[in-house]
Design an enzyme around this catalytic site. Structure first.
Site, PDB file in Angstrom:
ATOM      1  N   SER A 151      -1.127   0.468  -2.474  1.00  0.00           N
ATOM      2  CA  SER A 151      -1.443   1.512  -1.377  1.00  0.00           C
ATOM      3  C   SER A 151      -0.163   1.684  -0.871  1.00  0.00           C
ATOM      4  O   SER A 151       0.733   1.217  -0.812  1.00  0.00           O
ATOM      5  CB  SER A 151      -2.462   0.952  -0.433  1.00  0.00           C
ATOM      6  OG  SER A 151      -2.576   1.699   0.958  1.00  0.00           O
ATOM      7  N   TYR A 164      -4.378  -5.981   6.052  1.00  0.00           N
ATOM      8  CA  TYR A 164      -4.408  -5.280   4.852  1.00  0.00           C
ATOM      9  C   TYR A 164      -2.960  -4.757   4.390  1.00  0.00           C
ATOM     10  O   TYR A 164      -2.916  -4.774   3.253  1.00  0.00           O
ATOM     11  CB  TYR A 164      -5.089  -3.634   5.247  1.00  0.00           C
ATOM     12  CG  TYR A 164      -5.197  -2.893   4.200  1.00  0.00           C
ATOM     13  CD1 TYR A 164      -6.210  -3.231   2.992  1.00  0.00           C
ATOM     14  CD2 TYR A 164      -4.736  -1.544   4.028  1.00  0.00           C
ATOM     15  CE1 TYR A 164      -6.362  -2.425   1.896  1.00  0.00           C
ATOM     16  CE2 TYR A 164      -4.828  -0.729   2.863  1.00  0.00           C
ATOM     17  CZ  TYR A 164      -5.697  -1.040   1.782  1.00  0.00           C
ATOM     18  OH  TYR A 164      -5.719  -0.321   0.911  1.00  0.00           O
TER      19      TYR A 164
END
Length: 255
Positions: A151, A164
């Site tokens: 990501s 995350y």
């Protein structure tokens, strides 16, 4: 499948194949001629996808596996090789995202991100490596591929996303280290880092987080899962001489 398909006679294992990027990637690899092993927590969905691929003259199986268990991850790799005789491509697309105020976040959300985003990826990759090395040495392609879906959160830290971020930074770093380690053994490691993408990742967030993100990105046209799948396809269908180490994809409107 047509003889001209670039992945004819290859076998691909795709995690997170029940939805989003994993599902779109599995469809694309099957269309390019690969036999596809579909792995996800939602067995009913991957069975439907396997039937869809078969209906289009592709080959797909959907074994049951909980990738947060090392033995289960190893078993699904073993099943792949037993069923198809080899493993040429691994796409680690399974992942979850929980963001929000760290003081209020349930610890189980952090643990789940670490278990799926990091440990699951490590378990599958560890089990797959010997077979990928063998495939690279013996196949007409003379190369094997691992594509890890990270990501842009694996490149830039964001408030309320510490864990995350940690998982995705870890994925990006591990991929680059593996790329260097296995470059001379013809196993290409690539990382794809999407920006805002229309997937189910956001659905599992707390309602307040969903509303805040919806407001923040209201004027951004999100990427589609197939945009990322197309990038994966580009990586794994590249000729042996070309290794694509990293792809960052953002929506045009996302700064």
């Amino acid at each position: 499948m047509p003889a001209t398909t670039p992945l004819k006679s290859t076998v691909a294992l795709v995690t997170g194949a029940s939805s989003g990027i994993g599902q779109a990637t599995a469809r694309r690899l099957a269309a390019e001629g690969a036999a596809v092993v579909l792995v996800a927590r939602r067995q009913d969905r991957i069975e439907v996808l396997a039937k869809e691929i078969a209906a289009h003259d592709g080959r797909a199986v959907a074994p049951t596996a909980d990738l947060t268990d090392a033995d289960a991850a190893a078993a699904v790799v073993a099943t792949t090789v037993e069923r198809f005789g080899r493993l040429d491509i691994l796409v680690n697309a399974a992942g979850v995202m929980f963001t929000g105020d760290s003081a209020q976040a349930p610890l189980r959300d952090w643990e789940q991100m670490v278990d799926i985003n990091v440990k699951g990826l490590l378990y599958v990759t560890k089990a797959a490596l010997p077979h990928l090395i063998e495939a690279a040495a013996t196949s007409p392609r003379r190369v094997a591929d691992v594509v890890n879906i990270s990501s842009i959160a694996g490149r830039f830290a964001i408030p309320s996303g510490a864990v995350y971020n940690a998982t995705k930074f870890g994925v990006t770093a591990a991929t680059e280290a593996w790329r260097q380690e296995y470059a001379r053994r013809d196993v290409r490691f690539s990382v794809v880092e999407p920006g805002l993408t229309e997937t189910e990742l956001f659905v599992h967030q707390q309602q307040a987080v969903q509303e805040r993100m919806a407001a923040r990105f209201a004027d951004v046209e999100k990427l589609h899962a197939d945009d990322i799948a197309e990038a994966v396809e580009y990586v794994v269908t590249s000729p042996r001489r070309r290794a694509v180490a990293e792809i960052v994809i953002r929506p045009t409107d996302q700064v």
